[in-house]
Scaffold this motif. Structure first.
Motif, PDB file in Angstrom:
ATOM      1  N   SER A 289      41.121  51.618  34.033  1.00 39.85           N
ATOM      2  CA  SER A 289      40.744  50.346  34.309  1.00 39.85           C
ATOM      3  C   SER A 289      41.306  49.535  35.120  1.00 39.85           C
ATOM      4  CB  SER A 289      40.710  49.375  32.945  1.00 39.85           C
ATOM      5  OG  SER A 289      40.190  50.197  31.680  1.00 39.85           O
ATOM      6  N   CYS A 290      42.724  49.498  35.118  1.00 42.44           N
ATOM      7  CA  CYS A 290      43.805  48.865  36.136  1.00 42.44           C
ATOM      8  C   CYS A 290      43.389  49.447  37.582  1.00 42.44           C
ATOM      9  CB  CYS A 290      45.094  48.959  35.674  1.00 42.44           C
ATOM     10  SG  CYS A 290      45.634  47.825  34.448  1.00 42.44           S
ATOM     11  N   SER A 291      43.026  50.789  37.547  1.00 40.97           N
ATOM     12  CA  SER A 291      43.187  51.258  38.909  1.00 40.97           C
ATOM     13  C   SER A 291      41.704  50.901  39.484  1.00 40.97           C
ATOM     14  CB  SER A 291      43.142  52.952  38.697  1.00 40.97           C
ATOM     15  OG  SER A 291      42.968  53.308  39.993  1.00 40.97           O
ATOM     16  N   MET A 292      40.781  50.845  38.717  1.00 44.86           N
ATOM     17  CA  MET A 292      39.458  50.635  38.928  1.00 44.86           C
ATOM     18  C   MET A 292      39.388  49.209  39.540  1.00 44.86           C
ATOM     19  SD  MET A 292      35.893  50.466  36.381  1.00 44.86           S
ATOM     20  CE  MET A 292      36.762  49.145  35.256  1.00 44.86           C
ATOM     21  N   LEU A 293      39.968  47.981  38.947  1.00 45.22           N
ATOM     22  CA  LEU A 293      40.143  46.685  39.427  1.00 45.22           C
ATOM     23  C   LEU A 293      40.929  46.657  40.715  1.00 45.22           C
ATOM     24  CD1 LEU A 293      39.533  43.857  39.180  1.00 45.22           C
ATOM     25  CD2 LEU A 293      41.188  43.645  37.512  1.00 45.22           C
ATOM     26  N   TRP A 294      42.098  47.333  40.831  1.00 39.44           N
ATOM     27  CA  TRP A 294      42.804  47.270  41.965  1.00 39.44           C
ATOM     28  C   TRP A 294      42.118  47.747  43.197  1.00 39.44           C
ATOM     29  CZ3 TRP A 294      47.035  46.603  44.909  1.00 39.44           C
ATOM     30  CH2 TRP A 294      47.235  47.559  45.717  1.00 39.44           C
TER      31      TRP A 294
END
Length: 430
Positions: A296-301
């Motif tokens: 999820s963090c990678s997706m938002l980043w």
């Protein structure tokens, strides 16, 4: 990147609607705001697929290069994709020893177009995060695509660039709003939070702190060790490796038919032979902690990253564009091959980290109704809470959210080759 988050929060949360979002200014901001005069030069009846025909195109364009009072032409950028730039450089080299300065095609500067680079990076994001195996996993890109009716989105973005951009923007805004709702302890964006102060100055400070918290939450781990290895160029190759020992000298600058076998394992382009809907990533160690949080963090980043790069182009922000290219060189092109000199470590520590936290503006956005539905759907999943326990989307058991150089020795070879090409260009322009 904070400015992107600030714009999203200001637009979607009523209590922050009066918050101040700093505008991005640079030395050419005023000039860039004026409307350009566009002149159509017509269609040139030449095939740009060969250097010879590209030379004819450059000769035609050179007639329109303005000449300064000192008799020297102004530098004018000629944009194109990577292959077009290669042919333009070859065409200029072929005319470099002409007696007449005009025949040397001075003033025309071949450069790759930002749009092509952004499409490649966007394709990388889809290759990394978009998988049909996650169709039943809430919070995955594939699940969001089906749940919110983005039917035209495909993994191969060349078929649907605008649809994929809109999709990523929606996911990014929804994810930011979901994190902010969690910070403010509210259920959705149309609710008022009791923790927001009434004082205007205190509210502005809280607004900034919240946006900083979002960026810090999703900031990737930067593998400085691999970058340092790439920079020093002294990585020891495994003696049992089957790789060609001459690749350090034979790495070529551009793609062609002869290099397909050499580069196909490292070029992260879309594989036309792969299953667009149900391609399964390699299954690895499952004891890796909360991979859903990392995913999820990678997706938002990466969503925020695409917004940053798009807005840098829209605002003609040259410094930010250079920062974009530096980051992409490490995070994306490291998959092709590794680095030159101690500079890479400085790029990550200074140029990337210092530039990306503060710069860029908000996106065009999505409707509040869809954003509210997004938060209702995925808020209970706690996608951005690191539970420290084993969670993962199907096929993403050991997902890593980091920036690293995958093949330091190969990137070193590739960039050394780029240095030689740049030396050729320096000869052309000086």
């Amino acid at each position: 990147m904070e400015y992107v988050v600030q714009g999203i929060v200001q637009k979607n949360f009523p209590q922050f609607s009066e918050a101040h979002v700093a505008t991005i200014q640079h030395q050419y901001s005023d000039i860039s705001e004026t409307k350009s005069e566009i002149v159509n030069l017509g269609v040139i009846q030449e095939n740009p697929a060969t250097a010879r025909r590209t030379l004819e195109i450059l000769k035609y364009l050179h007639k329109y290069v303005p000449i300064g009072q000192n008799g020297h032409p102004y530098p004018i950028l000629c944009h194109g994709d990577q292959l077009s730039v290669e042919r333009m450089v070859e065409a200029k080299l072929s005319m470099a020893f002409s007696e007449d300065e005009a025949d040397q095609l001075t003033g025309l500067i071949p450069r790759p177009q930002g749009f092509h680079k952004r499409c490649i990076v966007l394709q990388d994001s889809m290759n990394m995060l978009f998988s049909g195996s996650t169709v039943g996993d809430k919070g995955s890109l594939f699940h969001i695509k089906n749940r919110f009716g983005f039917r035209t989105v495909k993994k191969k973005i060349s078929d649907c660039v605008n649809s994929v951009v809109d999709f990523f923007n929606f996911v990014t805004e929804g994810s930011v709003c979901m994190i902010v709702c969690n910070i403010l302890d509210i259920n959705n964006i149309d609710m008022n939070s009791d923790v927001i102060p009434e004082d205007e100055n205190e509210r502005q400070e809280m607004f900034k702190d919240i946006c900083k918290s979002v960026v810090r939450l999703i900031w990737p781990h930067i593998d400085m060790k691999s970058i340092q290895q790439a920079a020093e160029g002294n990585v020891i190759q495994d003696s049992d490796s089957d790789d060609d020992r001459q690749y350090l000298d034979d790495t070529i600058l551009y793609w062609n038919d002869q290099t397909q076998d050499e580069l196909e394992e490292t070029l992260p382009y879309y594989d036309e032979d792969s299953d667009d809907e149900f391609d399964l990533p390699e299954v690895v160690d499952q004891n890796s902690g909360d991979s859903v949080f990392k995913y999820s963090c990678s997706m938002l980043w990466r969503g925020l990253l695409h917004m940053v790069q798009t807005n840098a182009e829209r605002h003609n922000n040259g410094d930010q564009l250079m920062s974009d290219w530096r980051l992409d060189m490490v995070s994306r092109y490291s998959k092709i091959v590794g680095s030159v000199g101690k500079a890479l470590e400085d790029i990550l520590q200074v140029n990337v980290i210092q530039d990306y936290i503060p710069h860029a503006s908000s996106s065009d956005g999505s409707s509040k109704a869809k954003l509210k539905k997004f938060i209702e759907e995925y808020g209970v999943e706690e996608l951005f809470v690191d539970k420290g326990e084993e969670r993962h989307h199907t096929g993403f058991q050991d997902f890593k959210h980091n920036i690293s150089v995958k093949n330091p020795e190969k990137l070193n070879a590739r960039l050394n080759k780029y240095v030689k090409a740049l030396e050729n260009e320096e000869f052309l322009y000086n």
